[in-house]
Design an enzyme around this catalytic site. Structure first.
Site, PDB file in Angstrom:
ATOM      1  N   ASP A 272     -10.083   0.330   0.215  1.00 49.16           N
ATOM      2  CA  ASP A 272     -10.179   1.788   0.212  1.00 49.16           C
ATOM      3  C   ASP A 272     -11.544   2.183  -0.341  1.00 49.16           C
ATOM      4  O   ASP A 272     -12.205   1.398  -1.028  1.00 49.16           O
ATOM      5  CB  ASP A 272      -9.063   2.376  -0.665  1.00 49.16           C
ATOM      6  CG  ASP A 272      -7.699   2.273   0.007  1.00 49.16           C
ATOM      7  OD1 ASP A 272      -7.655   2.272   1.258  1.00 49.16           O
ATOM      8  OD2 ASP A 272      -6.690   2.190  -0.702  1.00 49.16           O
TER       9      ASP A 272
ATOM     10  N   ARG B 185      -0.777   6.462  15.953  1.00 54.31           N
ATOM     11  CA  ARG B 185      -0.698   7.775  15.290  1.00 54.31           C
ATOM     12  C   ARG B 185      -1.588   8.783  16.000  1.00 54.31           C
ATOM     13  O   ARG B 185      -2.488   8.413  16.753  1.00 54.31           O
ATOM     14  CB  ARG B 185      -1.063   7.676  13.808  1.00 54.31           C
ATOM     15  CG  ARG B 185      -2.407   7.052  13.520  1.00 54.31           C
ATOM     16  CD  ARG B 185      -2.620   6.848  11.998  1.00 54.31           C
ATOM     17  NE  ARG B 185      -3.844   6.105  11.767  1.00 54.31           N
ATOM     18  CZ  ARG B 185      -4.292   5.727  10.573  1.00 54.31           C
ATOM     19  NH1 ARG B 185      -3.612   6.014   9.478  1.00 54.31           N
ATOM     20  NH2 ARG B 185      -5.417   5.063  10.454  1.00 54.31           N
TER      21      ARG B 185
ATOM     22  N   TYR C 274      -9.204  -5.456   3.026  1.00 52.24           N
ATOM     23  CA  TYR C 274      -8.708  -4.125   3.410  1.00 52.24           C
ATOM     24  C   TYR C 274      -9.008  -3.214   2.218  1.00 52.24           C
ATOM     25  O   TYR C 274      -8.203  -3.100   1.301  1.00 52.24           O
ATOM     26  CB  TYR C 274      -7.209  -4.272   3.640  1.00 52.24           C
ATOM     27  CG  TYR C 274      -6.467  -3.134   4.304  1.00 52.24           C
ATOM     28  CD1 TYR C 274      -6.992  -1.861   4.444  1.00 52.24           C
ATOM     29  CD2 TYR C 274      -5.202  -3.361   4.806  1.00 52.24           C
ATOM     30  CE1 TYR C 274      -6.263  -0.858   5.063  1.00 52.24           C
ATOM     31  CE2 TYR C 274      -4.460  -2.365   5.421  1.00 52.24           C
ATOM     32  CZ  TYR C 274      -5.005  -1.118   5.550  1.00 52.24           C
ATOM     33  OH  TYR C 274      -4.281  -0.121   6.150  1.00 52.24           O
TER      34      TYR C 274
ATOM     35  N   ARG D 135       0.826  -1.211   0.000  1.00 53.07           N
ATOM     36  CA  ARG D 135       0.000   0.000   0.000  1.00 53.07           C
ATOM     37  C   ARG D 135       0.863   1.265   0.000  1.00 53.07           C
ATOM     38  O   ARG D 135       0.410   2.317  -0.432  1.00 53.07           O
ATOM     39  CB  ARG D 135      -0.884   0.047   1.257  1.00 53.07           C
ATOM     40  CG  ARG D 135      -1.987  -0.972   1.311  1.00 53.07           C
ATOM     41  CD  ARG D 135      -2.699  -0.918   2.662  1.00 53.07           C
ATOM     42  NE  ARG D 135      -3.262   0.383   2.994  1.00 53.07           N
ATOM     43  CZ  ARG D 135      -4.419   0.846   2.556  1.00 53.07           C
ATOM     44  NH1 ARG D 135      -5.153   0.105   1.767  1.00 53.07           N
ATOM     45  NH2 ARG D 135      -4.852   2.041   2.912  1.00 53.07           N
TER      46      ARG D 135
ATOM     47  N   ARG E 296      -8.951  -6.233  13.594  1.00 52.81           N
ATOM     48  CA  ARG E 296      -8.384  -5.252  14.502  1.00 52.81           C
ATOM     49  C   ARG E 296      -9.415  -4.142  14.662  1.00 52.81           C
ATOM     50  O   ARG E 296     -10.104  -3.771  13.699  1.00 52.81           O
ATOM     51  CB  ARG E 296      -7.093  -4.635  13.928  1.00 52.81           C
ATOM     52  CG  ARG E 296      -6.009  -5.619  13.663  1.00 52.81           C
ATOM     53  CD  ARG E 296      -5.460  -6.260  14.904  1.00 52.81           C
ATOM     54  NE  ARG E 296      -4.671  -5.333  15.719  1.00 52.81           N
ATOM     55  CZ  ARG E 296      -4.165  -5.660  16.906  1.00 52.81           C
ATOM     56  NH1 ARG E 296      -4.389  -6.857  17.437  1.00 52.81           N
ATOM     57  NH2 ARG E 296      -3.435  -4.789  17.586  1.00 52.81           N
TER      58      ARG E 296
ATOM     59  N   GLU F  90      -4.595   7.389  18.528  1.00 49.99           N
ATOM     60  CA  GLU F  90      -5.167   6.136  18.014  1.00 49.99           C
ATOM     61  C   GLU F  90      -4.414   4.914  18.548  1.00 49.99           C
ATOM     62  O   GLU F  90      -3.198   4.839  18.454  1.00 49.99           O
ATOM     63  CB  GLU F  90      -5.085   6.196  16.482  1.00 49.99           C
ATOM     64  CG  GLU F  90      -5.693   5.033  15.767  1.00 49.99           C
ATOM     65  CD  GLU F  90      -5.729   5.264  14.244  1.00 49.99           C
ATOM     66  OE1 GLU F  90      -5.902   6.415  13.779  1.00 49.99           O
ATOM     67  OE2 GLU F  90      -5.563   4.277  13.518  1.00 49.99           O
TER      68      GLU F  90
HETATM   69  N1  UDP Z   1       2.914   1.265   8.118  1.00 47.51           N
HETATM   70  C1  UDP Z   1       4.093   1.283   8.840  1.00 47.51           C
HETATM   71  N2  UDP Z   1       4.577   2.480   9.259  1.00 47.51           N
HETATM   72  C2  UDP Z   1       3.945   3.657   9.003  1.00 47.51           C
HETATM   73  C3  UDP Z   1       2.752   3.635   8.271  1.00 47.51           C
HETATM   74  C4  UDP Z   1       2.246   2.420   7.847  1.00 47.51           C
HETATM   75  O1  UDP Z   1       4.671   0.246   9.121  1.00 47.51           O
HETATM   76  O2  UDP Z   1       4.452   4.705   9.458  1.00 47.51           O
HETATM   77  C5  UDP Z   1       2.402  -0.056   7.673  1.00 47.51           C
HETATM   78  C6  UDP Z   1       1.422  -0.648   8.697  1.00 47.51           C
HETATM   79  O3  UDP Z   1       1.568  -2.044   8.702  1.00 47.51           O
HETATM   80  C7  UDP Z   1       0.079  -0.243   8.131  1.00 47.51           C
HETATM   81  C8  UDP Z   1       0.322  -0.355   6.624  1.00 47.51           C
HETATM   82  O4  UDP Z   1       1.686   0.075   6.466  1.00 47.51           O
HETATM   83  O5  UDP Z   1      -0.954  -1.114   8.568  1.00 47.51           O
HETATM   84  C9  UDP Z   1      -0.612   0.475   5.769  1.00 47.51           C
HETATM   85  O6  UDP Z   1      -0.520   1.827   6.158  1.00 47.51           O
HETATM   86  P1  UDP Z   1      -1.657   2.907   5.828  1.00 47.51           P
HETATM   87  O7  UDP Z   1      -1.132   4.239   6.186  1.00 47.51           O
HETATM   88  O8  UDP Z   1      -2.143   2.660   4.449  1.00 47.51           O
HETATM   89  O9  UDP Z   1      -2.787   2.464   6.889  1.00 47.51           O
HETATM   90  P2  UDP Z   1      -4.291   2.977   7.146  1.00 47.51           P
HETATM   91  O10 UDP Z   1      -4.300   4.471   7.040  1.00 47.51           O
HETATM   92  O11 UDP Z   1      -5.153   2.262   6.120  1.00 47.51           O
HETATM   93  O12 UDP Z   1      -4.521   2.489   8.555  1.00 47.51           O
END
Ligand code: UDP
Length: 382
Positions: A349, A278, A347, A172, A248, A299
């Site tokens: 979008d 985050r 998963y 992703r 999750r 979060e």
């Molecule tokens: N991820 C990570 N570090 C980061 C951001 C994302 O390891 O700083 C990994 C993590 O496993 C996450 C995946 O990349 O579940 C997808 O990230 P995304 O930002 O797309 O997640 P979302 O916003 O869908 O939760």
């Protein structure tokens, strides 16, 4: 009164199918257990004026012109370029991993070509087709960047070691050898001026669509329906016959404060010893607005148990085996189509959700015209 076509779930999937059917002259009832439409994309304006993404950040991005034109019919989409920062080891970095991140992290001044060579030397070239998240990361960015930005975050987000997660999750995120720091690559990126909920309400606003909120239904209660579109959890449709599919869930600690707290919409915390994943400062999702107050979400991710809102399908080995059983049952079931994030346990979008709902509706309408049975919808793993 319940129409003979029943759509379970008033998120993007259910709303789009209902609208497409309505425009073809077919009435439907849309039923959702929650008190609002839009599913996890739901937005709400707080008393301080800030539009909050109630179930966490939702940024609309797509390369699909049909989907882009579709969503624009129902509300004003404001140009929005998502930029995320990351805190790792007490320092702030640019994300997704790009030339700035590489130069910040290694204290270098590399050019794009130099950085590509530098990372290639660090990447693990012995890995052929990466099976796990960890393999994917080691193959693309090498151990140092993996440990700084992905290992801890992923452990917190998914609750398991990245060695046990599919490579597709990391796919992703792009890795770039330029200073481009937009989080997504898609040509269309936007957030609705008034939030997502009014968009979904507008999609559902048609005389042939009846919406019931705050109502949970079981398939048994819908046995009179000519067809069911089920965007709730697929295992719930079958009363968990083969076991529960894992998710999750997220907990958000909401804080109201003043001023600009972090100067960006999302700051990821990549270290495993920071308990949250985050922090989101919602007003930065609406840069066309201005607010003195600010609403912050801290979060936390954990395994969903009964009664928790499902967010991310886990899709590890156990779930994949269970899912196969549910998919076989779904392919044999008649009079029902499974769709959306929960209905197909993927998963997803928002743009893919809308695209697939449009395709499902197209298929339903052509089957009806041609008087042939609806083919079961088989979702591709994501
Ligand atoms: N991820 C990570 N570090 C980061 C951001 C994302 O390891 O700083 C990994 C993590 O496993 C996450 C995946 O990349 O579940 C997808 O990230 P995304 O930002 O797309 O997640 P979302 O916003 O869908 O939760």
């Amino acid at each position: 009164m319940t129409a003979s076509i029943v759509i379970v779930g008033a998120g993007f999937s259910g709303a789009v199918v209902a609208r497409e059917l309505a425009e073809a002259g077919i009435a439907s009832s849309v039923i959702d257990a929650r008190s609002h439409v839009a599913g996890n994309a739901h937005t709400e304006r707080r008393d301080n004026g800030v539009m909050v993404h109630v179930y966490g950040p939702h940024i609309f991005h797509t390369a699909d012109t049909r989907v882009w034109e579709y969503i624009n019919r129902f509300g004003e989409m404001m140009p929005y370029n998502h930029r995320v920062k990351a805190t790792s080891g007490g320092k702030v970095y640019s994300l997704p991993v790009n030339l700035h991140t590489i130069n910040q992290f290694f204290g270098t001044t590399l050019s794009p070509a130099e950085a590509e060579k530098f990372i290639a030397e660090r990447a693990d070239s012995s890995i052929g087709t990466p099976e796990s998240f960890e393999d994917q990361a080691l193959k693309f960015v090498g151990k140092d960047l993996y440990e700084a930005f992905f290992k801890g975050y992923t452990q917190k987000q998914w609750g398991v070691s990245p060695t046990e997660l599919p490579a597709a999750i990391l796919a992703r995120l792009p890795v770039r050898f330029s200073y481009e720091d937009s989080y997504f690559n898609h040509p269309y990126q936007a957030i609705p001026r008034d939030g997502y909920t009014p968009i979904v309400e507008a999609i559902l606003d048609h005389p042939l669509i009846e919406v019931s909120l705050g109502r949970s239904v079981t398939p048994a209660e819908l046995s009179d329906a000519e067809h069911i579109f089920w965007s709730g959890p697929i295992d719930q449709y079958f009363s968990g016959a083969f076991g529960d599919l894992g998710y999750r869930t997220l907990d958000f600690v909401e804080t109201e404060t003043m001023g600009d707290v972090q100067g960006c919409p999302v700051m990821n915390y990549c270290d495993v010893d920071v308990p949250y994943t985050r922090i989101t400062e919602h007003k930065h999702f609406a840069p066309w607005e201005s607010h003195e107050g600010s609403t912050i979400y801290t979060e936390y991710s954990r395994l969903a148990s009964d009664g928790d809102i499902p967010y991310y399908p886990i899709r590890q080995v156990r779930e994949k085996e269970l899912l196969e059983k549910y998919v076989s049952a779904a392919q044999e079931a008649t009079g029902v189509t499974f769709l959306g994030r929960l209905g197909t346990y993927r998963y997803l979008d928002m743009d893919v959700t809308i695209k697939e709902a449009l395709e499902v509706a197209d298929e339903f309408l052509s089957c009806r015209r041609e008087m042939r049975p609806m083919t079961p919808f088989v979702a591709q793993p994501l």
